[in-house]
Design a protein around this motif. Structure first.
Motif, PDB file in Angstrom:
ATOM      1  N   ASP A 170      -1.898  17.602 -12.166  1.00 24.97           N
ATOM      2  CA  ASP A 170      -2.623  17.736 -13.587  1.00 24.97           C
ATOM      3  C   ASP A 170      -1.561  17.515 -14.488  1.00 24.97           C
ATOM      4  OD1 ASP A 170      -4.927  18.035 -14.622  1.00 24.97           O
ATOM      5  OD2 ASP A 170      -4.860  20.220 -14.727  1.00 24.97           O
ATOM      6  N   ASP A 171      -0.456  16.805 -14.554  1.00 28.90           N
ATOM      7  CA  ASP A 171       0.444  16.469 -15.591  1.00 28.90           C
ATOM      8  C   ASP A 171       1.215  15.315 -15.391  1.00 28.90           C
ATOM      9  OD1 ASP A 171       3.281  17.204 -14.505  1.00 28.90           O
ATOM     10  OD2 ASP A 171       1.780  18.689 -13.796  1.00 28.90           O
ATOM     11  N   TRP A 172       1.706  14.705 -16.276  1.00 27.57           N
ATOM     12  CA  TRP A 172       2.233  13.266 -16.275  1.00 27.57           C
ATOM     13  C   TRP A 172       3.488  13.477 -15.390  1.00 27.57           C
ATOM     14  CZ3 TRP A 172       7.227  12.789 -17.739  1.00 27.57           C
ATOM     15  CH2 TRP A 172       7.815  13.819 -18.592  1.00 27.57           C
ATOM     16  N   SER A 173       4.264  14.345 -15.297  1.00 27.59           N
ATOM     17  CA  SER A 173       5.645  14.515 -14.615  1.00 27.59           C
ATOM     18  C   SER A 173       5.416  14.827 -13.350  1.00 27.59           C
ATOM     19  CB  SER A 173       6.260  15.945 -15.196  1.00 27.59           C
ATOM     20  OG  SER A 173       7.616  16.055 -14.333  1.00 27.59           O
ATOM     21  N   THR A 174       4.454  15.342 -12.985  1.00 33.65           N
ATOM     22  CA  THR A 174       4.229  15.534 -11.275  1.00 33.65           C
ATOM     23  C   THR A 174       3.479  14.546 -10.687  1.00 33.65           C
ATOM     24  OG1 THR A 174       3.469  17.960 -11.577  1.00 33.65           O
ATOM     25  CG2 THR A 174       3.010  16.972  -9.601  1.00 33.65           C
ATOM     26  N   ALA A 175       2.513  13.613 -11.559  1.00 33.39           N
ATOM     27  CA  ALA A 175       1.920  12.499 -11.280  1.00 33.39           C
ATOM     28  C   ALA A 175       2.987  11.494 -10.904  1.00 33.39           C
ATOM     29  CB  ALA A 175       1.115  12.097 -12.196  1.00 33.39           C
ATOM     30  N   ASP A 176       3.710  11.268 -11.873  1.00 33.86           N
ATOM     31  CA  ASP A 176       4.717  10.121 -11.766  1.00 33.86           C
ATOM     32  C   ASP A 176       5.966  10.527 -10.500  1.00 33.86           C
ATOM     33  OD1 ASP A 176       3.713   8.921 -13.920  1.00 33.86           O
ATOM     34  OD2 ASP A 176       5.146   9.411 -15.381  1.00 33.86           O
ATOM     35  N   TRP A 177       6.080  11.850 -10.493  1.00 32.70           N
ATOM     36  CA  TRP A 177       7.132  12.047  -9.438  1.00 32.70           C
ATOM     37  C   TRP A 177       6.651  11.690  -8.268  1.00 32.70           C
ATOM     38  CZ3 TRP A 177      11.984  14.081  -8.343  1.00 32.70           C
ATOM     39  CH2 TRP A 177      12.887  14.524  -9.329  1.00 32.70           C
ATOM     40  N   PHE A 178       5.286  12.132  -7.945  1.00 36.34           N
ATOM     41  CA  PHE A 178       4.389  11.594  -6.804  1.00 36.34           C
ATOM     42  C   PHE A 178       4.433  10.150  -6.446  1.00 36.34           C
ATOM     43  CE2 PHE A 178       0.935  11.463  -3.720  1.00 36.34           C
ATOM     44  CZ  PHE A 178       1.206  12.390  -3.028  1.00 36.34           C
ATOM     45  N   SER A 179       4.136   9.628  -7.399  1.00 36.63           N
ATOM     46  CA  SER A 179       3.996   8.039  -7.439  1.00 36.63           C
ATOM     47  C   SER A 179       5.342   7.568  -7.020  1.00 36.63           C
ATOM     48  CB  SER A 179       3.792   7.599  -8.756  1.00 36.63           C
ATOM     49  OG  SER A 179       2.483   7.920  -9.324  1.00 36.63           O
ATOM     50  N   LEU A 180       6.441   7.904  -7.526  1.00 37.76           N
ATOM     51  CA  LEU A 180       7.695   7.201  -7.037  1.00 37.76           C
ATOM     52  C   LEU A 180       8.601   7.666  -5.955  1.00 37.76           C
ATOM     53  CD1 LEU A 180       9.137   6.915 -10.978  1.00 37.76           C
ATOM     54  CD2 LEU A 180       7.898   5.186  -9.593  1.00 37.76           C
ATOM     55  N   LYS A 181       7.996   9.123  -5.569  1.00 34.65           N
ATOM     56  CA  LYS A 181       8.846   9.811  -4.413  1.00 34.65           C
ATOM     57  C   LYS A 181       8.153   9.503  -3.078  1.00 34.65           C
ATOM     58  CE  LYS A 181      12.313  11.053  -6.842  1.00 34.65           C
ATOM     59  NZ  LYS A 181      13.577  10.154  -6.672  1.00 34.65           N
ATOM     60  N   VAL A 182       6.653   9.447  -3.243  1.00 35.72           N
ATOM     61  CA  VAL A 182       5.831   9.586  -1.894  1.00 35.72           C
ATOM     62  C   VAL A 182       4.996   8.036  -1.977  1.00 35.72           C
ATOM     63  CG1 VAL A 182       3.827  10.717  -0.856  1.00 35.72           C
ATOM     64  CG2 VAL A 182       5.582  11.927  -2.022  1.00 35.72           C
ATOM     65  N   LEU A 183       4.273   7.855  -2.942  1.00 33.43           N
ATOM     66  CA  LEU A 183       3.414   6.751  -2.770  1.00 33.43           C
ATOM     67  C   LEU A 183       4.154   5.222  -2.665  1.00 33.43           C
ATOM     68  CD1 LEU A 183       0.588   7.778  -5.180  1.00 33.43           C
ATOM     69  CD2 LEU A 183       0.326   7.738  -2.774  1.00 33.43           C
ATOM     70  N   LYS A 184       5.386   5.358  -3.577  1.00 25.96           N
ATOM     71  CA  LYS A 184       6.254   4.061  -3.296  1.00 25.96           C
ATOM     72  C   LYS A 184       6.780   4.129  -2.361  1.00 25.96           C
ATOM     73  CE  LYS A 184      10.502   2.262  -5.654  1.00 25.96           C
ATOM     74  NZ  LYS A 184      11.349   2.183  -6.703  1.00 25.96           N
ATOM     75  N   THR A 185       7.375   5.111  -1.473  1.00 21.64           N
ATOM     76  CA  THR A 185       7.859   5.311  -0.304  1.00 21.64           C
ATOM     77  C   THR A 185       6.776   4.489   0.789  1.00 21.64           C
ATOM     78  OG1 THR A 185       9.316   6.946  -0.656  1.00 21.64           O
ATOM     79  CG2 THR A 185       8.999   6.532   1.826  1.00 21.64           C
ATOM     80  N   MET A 186       5.548   5.216   0.431  1.00 21.32           N
ATOM     81  CA  MET A 186       4.477   4.493   1.504  1.00 21.32           C
ATOM     82  C   MET A 186       4.326   3.068   1.749  1.00 21.32           C
ATOM     83  SD  MET A 186       1.783   7.872   1.155  1.00 21.32           S
ATOM     84  CE  MET A 186       0.875   7.091   2.608  1.00 21.32           C
ATOM     85  N   TRP A 187       4.188   2.616   0.345  1.00 20.06           N
ATOM     86  CA  TRP A 187       3.910   1.066   0.587  1.00 20.06           C
ATOM     87  C   TRP A 187       5.006   0.252   0.871  1.00 20.06           C
ATOM     88  CZ3 TRP A 187       5.830  -2.863  -2.302  1.00 20.06           C
ATOM     89  CH2 TRP A 187       6.397  -2.700  -3.570  1.00 20.06           C
ATOM     90  N   GLN A 188       6.223   0.636   0.523  1.00 24.54           N
ATOM     91  CA  GLN A 188       7.407  -0.183   0.598  1.00 24.54           C
ATOM     92  C   GLN A 188       7.834   0.096   2.307  1.00 24.54           C
ATOM     93  OE1 GLN A 188      10.717   0.865  -2.037  1.00 24.54           O
ATOM     94  NE2 GLN A 188       9.481  -0.223  -3.811  1.00 24.54           N
ATOM     95  N   SER A 189       7.294   0.996   2.894  1.00 29.73           N
ATOM     96  CA  SER A 189       7.796   1.150   4.108  1.00 29.73           C
ATOM     97  C   SER A 189       6.600   0.737   5.116  1.00 29.73           C
ATOM     98  CB  SER A 189       8.152   2.606   4.497  1.00 29.73           C
ATOM     99  OG  SER A 189       8.850   3.330   3.745  1.00 29.73           O
TER     100      SER A 189
END
Length: 311
Positions: A170-189
């Motif tokens: 529910d905030d920009w920081s958590t959303a961006d951390w999740f995007s770059l730490k988890v979701l980015k890892t998922m699609w790149q792997s």
């Protein structure tokens, strides 16, 4: 003694939220030891300090923190995992009669052994404190095999349990951390292009919330570095997703800044004309802040840069 199993659990968190989920690959024990997530939260509380908590709550308005920086959070997670591993090694083996009946997974479910920390990560992400949420992300990014994490089924679980429910991210920081730490890892792997497509669809669905849609584009900041693992038209599809995201909430600051952050890189790729055409179509919508972000990678003498700034 520990074994891997598929467990359906319901947990009541300290702030009253109830969590229902299927725990894929949860480490369980016959002695009912506390979950890994509980050990991590205990470690965060012990490692927190008031100065860090004050800094983060001032920097990311409206958020709550125990008061731990990222290196401390990572160490707490490592220590909790090491503690459980030690307990597992020291526990006596069970009698044959105590062994649980193993349930075979359905073909459309991930194998339990593939995502051992998924349940704990979800529980942590549902905590109110942002450092607990970060701990959940680090569990997935740093302590789960990337190929195991990178499946459509796991993405569906994450969206259902974490992204879609209001108030979890529910905030920009958590959303961006999740995007770059988890979701980015998922699609790149992933070897399955459906994982990247599934993430991109977050941005296109107008009924999704602001942060849910932002997490549909931010994971693709450096998509152009991974062209060979993406469809040939992915750059155009990313621009289309950004456009759909813009139109879903055109006057929302964090919609515009998320799109601008992604497209500043696309504007210096072969897809630049396609991206610029989309920007020109909606010239009257872009804020001064978004336009300055969009042109950040363009040369100062670029005609495209000047045109975007004058929109």
């Amino acid at each position: 003694w520990y074994y891997r199993s598929v467990v359906r659990i319901e947990i009541k968190l300290a702030h009253g939220m109830r969590v229902k989920l299927v725990s894929f690959g949860l480490w369980c024990s016959s002695s009912n030891s506390i979950m890994l997530s509980g050990k991590i939260v205990t470690g965060l509380k012990r490692s927190s300090d008031s100065a860090t908590r004050e800094w983060f709550t001032n920097y990311v308005k409206g958020t709550d923190w125990y008061g731990c920086k990222a290196p401390v959070i990572k160490q707490v997670v490592r220590d909790a995992i090491a503690s459980q591993t030690t307990l597992a090694a020291a526990a006596p083996l069970p009698e044959a009669s105590e062994l649980p009946k193993r349930k075979r997974c359905k073909t459309d479910e991930p194998e339990p052994c593939l995502v051992p920390h998924l349940a704990d990560a979800v529980v942590l992400l549902k905590h109110q404190e942002c450092d607990a949420k970060l701990a959940g992300m680090f569990l997935l990014q740093l302590h789960t095999e990337p190929q195991a994490l990178a499946s459509v089924k796991v993405l569906e679980i994450i969206e259902r349990e974490v992204l879609a429910p209001p108030g979890v991210i529910d905030d920009w920081s958590t959303a961006d951390w999740f995007s770059l730490k988890v979701l980015k890892t998922m699609w790149q792997s992933s070897v399955d292009p459906e994982v990247a497509d599934g993430i991109l669809r977050f941005a296109v669905e107008p009924s999704n919330g602001l942060w849910h849609r932002r997490m549909g584009v931010v994971p693709f900041l450096d998509w152009y570095k991974h062209r060979l693992r993406l469809p040939l038209d992915f750059g155009h599809r990313l621009v289309d997703a950004c456009e759909a995201n813009l139109l879903a909430s055109p006057h929302e600051r964090f919609t515009q800044t998320g799109i601008a952050w992604v497209l500043r890189y696309t504007l210096v790729q072969p897809e630049k004309d396609y991206a610029a055409s989309m920007l020109y179509r909606h010239g009257g919508l872009w804020t001064k802040e978004a336009k300055k972000s969009l042109v950040e990678k363009l040369p100062t003498s670029s005609a495209m840069r000047n045109k975007i700034l004058k929109l």
